[in-house]
Design an enzyme around this catalytic site. Structure first.
Site, short mmCIF file in Angstrom:
data_model
loop_
_atom_site.label_atom_id
_atom_site.label_comp_id
_atom_site.label_asym_id
_atom_site.label_seq_id
_atom_site.Cartn_x
_atom_site.Cartn_y
_atom_site.Cartn_z
CG HIS A 1 -2.13 10.26 0.26
ND1 HIS A 1 -3.13 9.78 -0.57
CD2 HIS A 1 -2.43 11.57 0.46
CE1 HIS A 1 -3.98 10.76 -0.85
NE2 HIS A 1 -3.58 11.86 -0.23
CG HIS B 1 -4.89 15.71 3.00
ND1 HIS B 1 -4.22 16.54 2.12
CD2 HIS B 1 -4.96 14.50 2.39
CE1 HIS B 1 -3.92 15.87 1.03
NE2 HIS B 1 -4.34 14.62 1.17
CD GLU C 1 -7.47 12.77 -0.80
OE1 GLU C 1 -7.64 12.45 -1.98
OE2 GLU C 1 -6.38 13.19 -0.35
#
Length: 139
Positions: free
Chosen positions: A8, A81, A130
């Site tokens: 994502h 992110h 992440e």
């Protein structure tokens, strides 16, 4: 370590409700999850499905939220992110640390119900990154 798929793109927002309306009405998103709170991380999140990944909308839960500082600098919100999957979170953490990258905290439970950690932008080409263990259900 083997880098997996882009899971994502995290988008910080001052209002998940307004962002949901944008993705639904302007972008034509058809599959938008219900927002939910992650008090341990100080955020409310909502996932918007796209054909090849997801958008994670992130709203702060109060002034102590890590997103609060980002929104202070970017009041309208924006890309926060990128999140990549890995098969083994602990192997990935050791890999990044061995490369000299600054891992931000220990692996912890993320919004997909799987373990995550973040790597500092200065070690990732300027992008907060992440790393998450691939979810068992593929999402």
């Amino acid at each position: 370590m083997k880098l997996g798929r882009l899971n994502h793109v995290g988008i910080a927002t001052p209002s998940i409700a307004d962002s949901i309306a944008f993705y639904r009405d302007t972008m034509g998103a058809e599959v938008i999850g219900d927002p939910f709170e992650l008090p341990a991380q100080g955020v409310k999140v909502c996932f918007v499905d796209t054909p090849n990944t997801q958008i994670e909308l992130i709203e702060p839960l109060g002034d102590a939220s890590p997103i609060h500082g980002f929104l202070a600098k970017n009041p309208a919100g924006g890309q926060h992110h990128l999140c990549y999957e890995v098969p083994d979170i602990h192997e990935a953490k050791a890999w990044f640390e061995a490369k000299g990258a600054k891992v931000l905290g220990e692996p912890r439970m993320g919004a997909h119900g799987t373990m995550i950690f973040f790597v500092h932008p200065k070690d990732m080409g300027g992008v907060l990154t992440e790393i998450m263990e691939t979810p068992r259900d593929g999402h």
